[in-house]
Design a protein around this motif. Structure first.
Motif, mmCIF file in Angstrom:
data_model
loop_
_atom_site.group_PDB
_atom_site.id
_atom_site.type_symbol
_atom_site.label_atom_id
_atom_site.label_comp_id
_atom_site.label_asym_id
_atom_site.label_seq_id
_atom_site.Cartn_x
_atom_site.Cartn_y
_atom_site.Cartn_z
ATOM 1 N N THR A 134 47.142 73.217 -25.629
ATOM 2 C CA THR A 134 46.634 74.409 -26.318
ATOM 3 C C THR A 134 47.711 75.026 -27.195
ATOM 4 O O THR A 134 47.463 75.378 -28.363
ATOM 5 N N LEU A 135 48.914 75.150 -26.665
ATOM 6 C CA LEU A 135 50.006 75.735 -27.438
ATOM 7 C C LEU A 135 50.392 74.838 -28.614
ATOM 8 O O LEU A 135 50.650 75.321 -29.722
ATOM 9 N N TYR A 136 50.425 73.513 -28.385
ATOM 10 C CA TYR A 136 50.798 72.578 -29.452
ATOM 11 C C TYR A 136 49.747 72.547 -30.556
ATOM 12 O O TYR A 136 50.060 72.637 -31.750
ATOM 13 N N SER A 137 48.471 72.405 -30.171
ATOM 14 C CA SER A 137 47.416 72.270 -31.175
ATOM 15 C C SER A 137 47.248 73.551 -31.985
ATOM 16 O O SER A 137 46.911 73.500 -33.171
ATOM 17 N N GLY A 187 65.298 60.751 -19.750
ATOM 18 C CA GLY A 187 64.534 60.546 -20.973
ATOM 19 C C GLY A 187 63.073 60.929 -20.865
ATOM 20 O O GLY A 187 62.281 60.638 -21.774
ATOM 21 N N ARG A 188 62.692 61.605 -19.780
ATOM 22 C CA ARG A 188 61.295 62.004 -19.594
ATOM 23 C C ARG A 188 61.166 63.485 -19.954
ATOM 24 O O ARG A 188 61.541 64.353 -19.168
ATOM 25 N N THR A 189 60.661 63.745 -21.121
ATOM 26 C CA THR A 189 60.558 65.115 -21.621
ATOM 27 C C THR A 189 59.096 65.533 -21.727
ATOM 28 O O THR A 189 58.184 64.710 -21.622
ATOM 29 N N LEU A 190 58.895 66.833 -21.972
ATOM 30 C CA LEU A 190 57.546 67.398 -22.043
ATOM 31 C C LEU A 190 56.938 67.185 -23.427
ATOM 32 O O LEU A 190 56.503 68.121 -24.089
ATOM 33 N N THR A 191 56.903 65.926 -23.849
ATOM 34 C CA THR A 191 56.315 65.580 -25.132
ATOM 35 C C THR A 191 54.806 65.753 -25.062
ATOM 36 O O THR A 191 54.185 65.440 -24.040
ATOM 37 N N THR A 192 54.215 66.269 -26.133
ATOM 38 C CA THR A 192 52.767 66.435 -26.170
ATOM 39 C C THR A 192 52.083 65.101 -25.885
ATOM 40 O O THR A 192 52.420 64.075 -26.450
ATOM 41 N N GLY A 193 51.126 65.135 -24.989
ATOM 42 C CA GLY A 193 50.423 63.917 -24.600
ATOM 43 C C GLY A 193 50.856 63.401 -23.247
ATOM 44 O O GLY A 193 50.199 62.519 -22.687
ATOM 45 N N ARG A 194 51.951 63.941 -22.703
ATOM 46 C CA ARG A 194 52.351 63.508 -21.359
ATOM 47 C C ARG A 194 52.904 64.676 -20.545
ATOM 48 O O ARG A 194 53.701 64.463 -19.630
ATOM 49 N N VAL A 195 52.482 65.874 -20.859
ATOM 50 C CA VAL A 195 52.959 67.048 -20.125
ATOM 51 C C VAL A 195 52.539 66.975 -18.669
ATOM 52 O O VAL A 195 53.350 67.193 -17.754
ATOM 53 N N ALA A 196 51.261 66.680 -18.417
ATOM 54 C CA ALA A 196 50.766 66.665 -17.038
ATOM 55 C C ALA A 196 51.522 65.653 -16.186
ATOM 56 O O ALA A 196 51.875 65.934 -15.038
ATOM 57 N N SER A 197 51.783 64.471 -16.747
ATOM 58 C CA SER A 197 52.465 63.436 -15.963
ATOM 59 C C SER A 197 53.914 63.818 -15.677
ATOM 60 O O SER A 197 54.434 63.553 -14.586
ATOM 61 N N VAL A 198 54.582 64.451 -16.642
ATOM 62 C CA VAL A 198 55.963 64.878 -16.415
ATOM 63 C C VAL A 198 56.006 66.018 -15.409
ATOM 64 O O VAL A 198 56.871 66.049 -14.514
ATOM 65 N N VAL A 199 55.077 66.962 -15.503
ATOM 66 C CA VAL A 199 55.030 68.054 -14.529
ATOM 67 C C VAL A 199 54.752 67.505 -13.136
ATOM 68 O O VAL A 199 55.366 67.932 -12.150
ATOM 69 N N GLN A 200 53.854 66.545 -13.031
ATOM 70 C CA GLN A 200 53.577 65.941 -11.731
ATOM 71 C C GLN A 200 54.833 65.285 -11.160
ATOM 72 O O GLN A 200 55.114 65.393 -9.960
ATOM 73 N N ALA A 201 55.610 64.609 -12.018
ATOM 74 C CA ALA A 201 56.847 63.984 -11.567
ATOM 75 C C ALA A 201 57.863 65.035 -11.115
ATOM 76 O O ALA A 201 58.574 64.849 -10.127
ATOM 77 N N ALA A 202 57.923 66.159 -11.827
ATOM 78 C CA ALA A 202 58.835 67.232 -11.445
ATOM 79 C C ALA A 202 58.430 67.840 -10.110
ATOM 80 O O ALA A 202 59.285 68.167 -9.272
ATOM 81 N N LEU A 203 57.134 67.980 -9.890
ATOM 82 C CA LEU A 203 56.654 68.499 -8.604
ATOM 83 C C LEU A 203 57.017 67.545 -7.468
ATOM 84 O O LEU A 203 57.498 67.969 -6.417
ATOM 85 N N ARG A 204 56.798 66.255 -7.701
ATOM 86 C CA ARG A 204 57.135 65.282 -6.661
ATOM 87 C C ARG A 204 58.630 65.318 -6.343
ATOM 88 O O ARG A 204 59.029 65.300 -5.175
ATOM 89 N N ASP A 205 59.452 65.385 -7.375
ATOM 90 C CA ASP A 205 60.901 65.449 -7.190
ATOM 91 C C ASP A 205 61.276 66.685 -6.385
ATOM 92 O O ASP A 205 62.080 66.629 -5.436
ATOM 93 N N THR A 206 60.691 67.826 -6.736
ATOM 94 C CA THR A 206 60.982 69.079 -6.025
ATOM 95 C C THR A 206 60.584 68.981 -4.560
ATOM 96 O O THR A 206 61.352 69.367 -3.664
ATOM 97 N N ASN A 264 52.472 80.162 -32.520
ATOM 98 C CA ASN A 264 53.265 79.179 -33.263
ATOM 99 C C ASN A 264 54.597 78.949 -32.551
ATOM 100 O O ASN A 264 55.668 79.179 -33.114
ATOM 101 N N LEU A 265 54.531 78.472 -31.318
ATOM 102 C CA LEU A 265 55.738 78.259 -30.534
ATOM 103 C C LEU A 265 56.467 77.000 -30.981
ATOM 104 O O LEU A 265 55.849 75.992 -31.346
ATOM 105 N N SER A 266 57.781 77.051 -30.917
ATOM 106 C CA SER A 266 58.596 75.862 -31.171
ATOM 107 C C SER A 266 58.532 74.943 -29.951
ATOM 108 O O SER A 266 58.037 75.327 -28.878
ATOM 109 N N ASP A 267 59.053 73.732 -30.106
ATOM 110 C CA ASP A 267 59.081 72.801 -28.976
ATOM 111 C C ASP A 267 59.854 73.400 -27.804
ATOM 112 O O ASP A 267 59.426 73.287 -26.645
ATOM 113 N N VAL A 268 60.998 74.014 -28.095
ATOM 114 C CA VAL A 268 61.827 74.597 -27.028
ATOM 115 C C VAL A 268 61.073 75.718 -26.320
ATOM 116 O O VAL A 268 61.076 75.802 -25.076
ATOM 117 N N GLU A 269 60.411 76.570 -27.071
ATOM 118 C CA GLU A 269 59.671 77.685 -26.473
ATOM 119 C C GLU A 269 58.490 77.181 -25.655
ATOM 120 O O GLU A 269 58.204 77.696 -24.565
#
Length: 293
Positions: free
Chosen positions: A131-134, A265-284, A199-204
């Protein structure tokens, strides 16, 4: 809005992972870039078009069948509550870590079921990221219309984003996730006062997603067992201080998981946010599960 003070958490005899929890969070697919007009493909060897064999699309991936979630045992949060009672009185981070260890190991049966239980968190993070990206990129299918919201207050824009990402559905998870998104955007505006939610930047955008994830984990923990912490603290002032300490500890743990993923090298690139967040949750949760008894 409900709070941890009024919740006793889930009890025994129910699935550790509710059946309505998303099994495998999927990211919304960003629209493909527009390509310049091209000439139709020429059949090989001059073959007439009707003699060119069609190209078969790859069959859709079939998700693996999931086993029914185990049923929660009696006193599933007994060890967590005991450790949180000690933490409420002492403020010792070791008691908090033991409580988090019991919470993952016994309350949710380990890091794998716990990650599944937080599937909605990862799914919502993916929808929030899209939503933020689009919106920032002006995509035609953006869930919210930036032109309609132009000139509105920050609170109105934040509310519109939340409604688009996680509408009210009467569940405790939706209520907690909506509050977590609101708090994450508030944190963003403290860190980046000039940020434009439309109009958020990638960092924001990454900042909001990471904050949302951490806040939602802390809220779930509070909803499950926070009432015990509040009841065992010697005073209301101490109770609020312990809650703040607990939230900060969970936030730093989640942030550390995202840092480790970035290093890989696993960043919150648009199109894989959910998978990266899931990986971060598992790691935590693996870190929490490893805390000593």
């Amino acid at each position: 809005m409900g709070t941890s003070q009024s919740s006793g958490g889930p009890g025994p005899g129910v699935p550790l992972v509710p059946p309505w929890t998303p099994a495998a969070p999927q990211d919304p697919v960003p629209p493909p870039p527009e390509l310049p007009n091209e000439q139709p493909d020429v059949p090989p060897d001059g073959a007439p078009p009707d003699q060119v064999p069609p190209v078969s699309a790859a069959p859709p991936a079939v998700p693996p069948l999931l086993q029914p979630s185990p049923i929660a045992p009696e006193k599933r949060f007994g060890g967590t509550r005991a450790s949180l009672g000690d933490f409420a009185r002492s403020g010792d981070a070791r008691d908090l870590r033991r409580g988090l260890g019991h919470y993952i190991r016994n309350g949710y049966g380990g890091s794998n079921p716990a990650t599944q239980r937080f599937g909605a968190t990862a799914q919502t993070a993916g929808s929030l990221g899209y939503t933020l990206y689009s919106t920032a990129s002006g995509a035609a299918d953006a869930p919210i219309d930036a032109a309609v919201l132009a000139g509105r207050s920050t609170e109105e824009i934040a509310t519109a984003i939340i409604e688009a990402v996680r509408p009210v559905d009467g569940t405790q998870d939706a209520e907690a996730e909506r509050a977590a998104m609101h708090d994450a955007m508030s944190e963003l505006l403290k860190e980046f006062p000039e940020a434009d939610l439309l109009n958020l930047s990638d960092v924001e955008r990454e900042f909001v997603i990471e904050k949302f994830t951490a806040i939602d984990v802390a809220r779930r923990f509070e909803l499950d067992v926070g009432k015990h912490l509040l009841e065992r603290a010697p005073t209301a002032t101490v109770a609020m201080s312990r809650l703040k300490q607990m939230r900060a500890y969970i936030a730093e743990s989640v942030a550390a998981a995202f840092r480790r993923l970035r290093d890989q090298g696993r960043t919150l690139t648009t199109g894989r946010v959910a998978s990266v967040v899931q990986a971060a949750l598992r790691d935590t949760f693996e870190v929490f599960e490893g805390y000593e008894e």
